[in-house]
Design a protein around this motif. Sequence first.
Motif, PDB file in Angstrom:
ATOM      1  N   GLN A 126      -5.920   4.603 -25.137  1.00 20.37           N
ATOM      2  CA  GLN A 126      -6.136   5.873 -25.374  1.00 20.37           C
ATOM      3  C   GLN A 126      -7.022   6.327 -23.811  1.00 20.37           C
ATOM      4  O   GLN A 126      -7.701   7.290 -23.795  1.00 20.37           O
ATOM      5  CB  GLN A 126      -7.412   6.159 -26.283  1.00 20.37           C
ATOM      6  N   PHE A 127      -6.397   5.938 -22.694  1.00 23.69           N
ATOM      7  CA  PHE A 127      -6.589   6.097 -21.290  1.00 23.69           C
ATOM      8  C   PHE A 127      -6.075   7.430 -21.102  1.00 23.69           C
ATOM      9  O   PHE A 127      -4.993   7.819 -21.559  1.00 23.69           O
ATOM     10  CB  PHE A 127      -6.276   5.081 -20.420  1.00 23.69           C
ATOM     11  N   ASN A 128      -6.695   8.075 -20.083  1.00 25.57           N
ATOM     12  CA  ASN A 128      -6.202   9.332 -19.501  1.00 25.57           C
ATOM     13  C   ASN A 128      -4.642   8.962 -18.728  1.00 25.57           C
ATOM     14  O   ASN A 128      -4.667   7.834 -18.088  1.00 25.57           O
ATOM     15  CB  ASN A 128      -7.052  10.084 -18.478  1.00 25.57           C
ATOM     16  N   LEU A 129      -3.618   9.738 -19.118  1.00 25.92           N
ATOM     17  CA  LEU A 129      -2.506   9.284 -18.544  1.00 25.92           C
ATOM     18  C   LEU A 129      -2.416   9.017 -17.037  1.00 25.92           C
ATOM     19  O   LEU A 129      -1.907   8.086 -16.479  1.00 25.92           O
ATOM     20  CB  LEU A 129      -1.521  10.300 -18.489  1.00 25.92           C
ATOM     21  N   VAL A 130      -3.149   9.684 -16.128  1.00 26.36           N
ATOM     22  CA  VAL A 130      -3.317   9.398 -14.812  1.00 26.36           C
ATOM     23  C   VAL A 130      -4.118   8.338 -14.409  1.00 26.36           C
ATOM     24  O   VAL A 130      -3.394   7.565 -13.397  1.00 26.36           O
ATOM     25  CB  VAL A 130      -3.837  10.577 -14.149  1.00 26.36           C
ATOM     26  N   PHE A 131      -5.038   8.191 -15.106  1.00 25.33           N
ATOM     27  CA  PHE A 131      -5.843   6.617 -15.097  1.00 25.33           C
ATOM     28  C   PHE A 131      -4.841   5.734 -15.679  1.00 25.33           C
ATOM     29  O   PHE A 131      -4.885   4.395 -14.703  1.00 25.33           O
ATOM     30  CB  PHE A 131      -7.039   6.824 -15.765  1.00 25.33           C
ATOM     31  N   ALA A 132      -4.254   5.636 -16.479  1.00 24.42           N
ATOM     32  CA  ALA A 132      -3.399   4.458 -17.090  1.00 24.42           C
ATOM     33  C   ALA A 132      -2.140   4.214 -15.919  1.00 24.42           C
ATOM     34  O   ALA A 132      -1.822   2.973 -15.432  1.00 24.42           O
ATOM     35  CB  ALA A 132      -2.692   4.686 -18.209  1.00 24.42           C
ATOM     36  N   LYS A 133      -1.612   5.429 -15.235  1.00 22.57           N
ATOM     37  CA  LYS A 133      -0.847   5.313 -14.054  1.00 22.57           C
ATOM     38  C   LYS A 133      -1.291   4.707 -13.078  1.00 22.57           C
ATOM     39  O   LYS A 133      -0.793   3.595 -12.259  1.00 22.57           O
ATOM     40  CB  LYS A 133      -0.190   6.538 -13.802  1.00 22.57           C
ATOM     41  N   ALA A 134      -2.579   4.905 -12.515  1.00 20.85           N
ATOM     42  CA  ALA A 134      -3.175   4.476 -11.564  1.00 20.85           C
ATOM     43  C   ALA A 134      -3.417   3.049 -11.642  1.00 20.85           C
ATOM     44  O   ALA A 134      -3.167   1.957 -10.815  1.00 20.85           O
ATOM     45  CB  ALA A 134      -4.520   5.099 -11.241  1.00 20.85           C
ATOM     46  N   ALA A 135      -3.911   2.517 -12.837  1.00 23.16           N
ATOM     47  CA  ALA A 135      -4.054   1.016 -13.123  1.00 23.16           C
ATOM     48  C   ALA A 135      -2.827   0.352 -13.071  1.00 23.16           C
ATOM     49  O   ALA A 135      -2.994  -0.839 -12.322  1.00 23.16           O
ATOM     50  CB  ALA A 135      -4.843   1.049 -14.501  1.00 23.16           C
ATOM     51  N   ALA A 136      -1.590   0.881 -13.561  1.00 18.38           N
ATOM     52  CA  ALA A 136      -0.626   0.015 -13.437  1.00 18.38           C
ATOM     53  C   ALA A 136      -0.023  -0.130 -12.144  1.00 18.38           C
ATOM     54  O   ALA A 136       0.555  -0.959 -11.836  1.00 18.38           O
ATOM     55  CB  ALA A 136       0.530   1.096 -14.340  1.00 18.38           C
ATOM     56  N   SER A 137      -0.124   1.079 -11.397  1.00 17.35           N
ATOM     57  CA  SER A 137       0.182   1.013 -10.055  1.00 17.35           C
ATOM     58  C   SER A 137      -0.569   0.067  -9.146  1.00 17.35           C
ATOM     59  O   SER A 137       0.065  -0.709  -8.072  1.00 17.35           O
ATOM     60  CB  SER A 137       0.116   2.473  -9.157  1.00 17.35           C
ATOM     61  N   VAL A 138      -1.713  -0.185  -9.267  1.00 21.33           N
ATOM     62  CA  VAL A 138      -2.686  -1.139  -8.564  1.00 21.33           C
ATOM     63  C   VAL A 138      -2.234  -2.362  -9.134  1.00 21.33           C
ATOM     64  O   VAL A 138      -1.942  -3.456  -8.034  1.00 21.33           O
ATOM     65  CB  VAL A 138      -4.015  -0.994  -9.067  1.00 21.33           C
ATOM     66  N   LEU A 139      -1.932  -2.801 -10.463  1.00 20.91           N
ATOM     67  CA  LEU A 139      -1.434  -4.276 -10.614  1.00 20.91           C
ATOM     68  C   LEU A 139       0.029  -4.331  -9.891  1.00 20.91           C
ATOM     69  O   LEU A 139       0.432  -5.586  -9.614  1.00 20.91           O
ATOM     70  CB  LEU A 139      -1.458  -4.250 -12.244  1.00 20.91           C
ATOM     71  N   LEU A 140       0.714  -3.311 -10.171  1.00 20.88           N
ATOM     72  CA  LEU A 140       2.366  -3.635  -9.536  1.00 20.88           C
ATOM     73  C   LEU A 140       2.186  -3.709  -8.053  1.00 20.88           C
ATOM     74  O   LEU A 140       2.974  -4.522  -7.481  1.00 20.88           O
ATOM     75  CB  LEU A 140       3.072  -2.330  -9.834  1.00 20.88           C
ATOM     76  N   ALA A 141       1.207  -3.180  -7.213  1.00 28.12           N
ATOM     77  CA  ALA A 141       1.012  -3.391  -5.926  1.00 28.12           C
ATOM     78  C   ALA A 141       0.686  -4.756  -5.448  1.00 28.12           C
ATOM     79  O   ALA A 141       0.975  -5.291  -4.707  1.00 28.12           O
ATOM     80  CB  ALA A 141       0.066  -2.174  -5.289  1.00 28.12           C
ATOM     81  N   LEU A 159       0.892  -1.118   0.085  1.00 30.93           N
ATOM     82  CA  LEU A 159      -0.065   0.183   0.031  1.00 30.93           C
ATOM     83  C   LEU A 159       0.737   1.215  -0.180  1.00 30.93           C
ATOM     84  O   LEU A 159       0.742   2.080  -0.619  1.00 30.93           O
ATOM     85  CB  LEU A 159      -0.855   0.057   1.168  1.00 30.93           C
ATOM     86  N   LEU A 160       1.967   1.360   0.933  1.00 33.05           N
ATOM     87  CA  LEU A 160       2.697   2.393   0.997  1.00 33.05           C
ATOM     88  C   LEU A 160       3.447   2.789  -0.509  1.00 33.05           C
ATOM     89  O   LEU A 160       3.555   3.840  -1.036  1.00 33.05           O
ATOM     90  CB  LEU A 160       3.867   2.174   1.969  1.00 33.05           C
ATOM     91  N   PHE A 161       3.948   1.463  -0.992  1.00 32.51           N
ATOM     92  CA  PHE A 161       4.591   1.574  -2.459  1.00 32.51           C
ATOM     93  C   PHE A 161       3.477   2.054  -3.533  1.00 32.51           C
ATOM     94  O   PHE A 161       3.969   3.053  -4.322  1.00 32.51           O
ATOM     95  CB  PHE A 161       4.854   0.089  -2.947  1.00 32.51           C
ATOM     96  N   PHE A 162       2.365   1.684  -3.349  1.00 30.05           N
ATOM     97  CA  PHE A 162       1.301   2.307  -4.433  1.00 30.05           C
ATOM     98  C   PHE A 162       0.984   3.769  -4.215  1.00 30.05           C
ATOM     99  O   PHE A 162       1.176   4.419  -5.247  1.00 30.05           O
ATOM    100  CB  PHE A 162       0.083   1.754  -4.005  1.00 30.05           C
TER     101      PHE A 162
END
Length: 364
Positions: free
Chosen positions: A320-335, A238-241
């Motif tokens: 074609q996702f919003n950049l922030v949304f794409a980053k958030a999705a990537a961060s969730v998967l990585l977490a 969670l802290l990493f995310f």
Amino acid sequence: MIGNYAVVIPALNPEEELAEYVDRLLEIGAAHIIVVDDGSSRDRAHIFSKLTTKKRCTVLHHPVNRGKGRALKTAFSYFLDHLGNLSGVITADSDGQHSAEDVEKVAAALEHNRDSIILGSRDFSLEYVPPKSKFGNQLTSFLFKVLYGENIGDTQTGLRGIPKQELPWMIKLKGERFEYEMNMLIYARKMNVRIREVPIRTIYFNRNEGTHYRSVKDSLKIFRKILSGLFYYSYPALLFFIIDILSFSFLYHYVINGIPHLWKLLAATAASQIIAFAVLLLVKQKLLKWKRFLVKYIFVCLSFIVVSFLLIEAGSGLLQFNLVFAKAAASVLLALAFYQIQLHWDVFDAFYQHGHLAGERRHG
């Protein structure tokens, strides 16, 4: 033969057959028997009096009922104070669900695996198993597998073989009633103590009507314990995310400028990953054993940079996702990946050398 082990039996209002059970355990070679009278009623006093006359049998008393967890800890303390020459303990229930032969089987498994906790595992697929017992064990086994990465078929078994070196932290472990046994498994997993299972007979008398297990209240305590233990594995993820997504957004929008988008994305991704991993190091720097995990740490960090970059680029470019949304999705998967890596690869194994599950630190 049970061998160089003491058998621990917590007892609350036991039946007359307890004395016969103790006789059988002594007959097949139990080095010692420790029975804990956990606040039984006066009409059962003669049963415990009979046990005190037996050689190699000690009866300890709680003046009031304090729960199975406390009874086990009372017995473990007595064992370390008075029977330290023995190799460990076998815990068994007083209601006849654990045959003397199965106690012997668990002792034999412990003798060959002295670095492990041995569980006597019942078969819950049998037709005569009470529905509430079947459902409760299947649910807790499923949750334990999902949350802690350990496949245990019978998480609530009371027949357990425990080596002597693991008893000190078990005495300090939180839990006074049935939830204590679940906490024991959670903390064993947390401390990287091996858990092994051996099959035993599945015995129920009168559909388990004599049990002191309180279906709703004790089940809620067990599930709460499973979920509360999850925090000690998940908080680094969670802290990493949080650090990853905040630092990426700040770097990409306000710090890194004047370069092409692809290079800007790569730089912000790499920097945010490094910052997130660095924060984890700073939080727990006193506990980390650098030489043991440095190679794994660097490998995971570099892998996450590459994967994060590819996920963000695919999400923002191809989908074609919003950049922030794409980053958030990537961060969730990585977490989520980070959480699983901790369970199975121990990148941050030093995070779990201490914790509040036991209430105190483990030394040595």
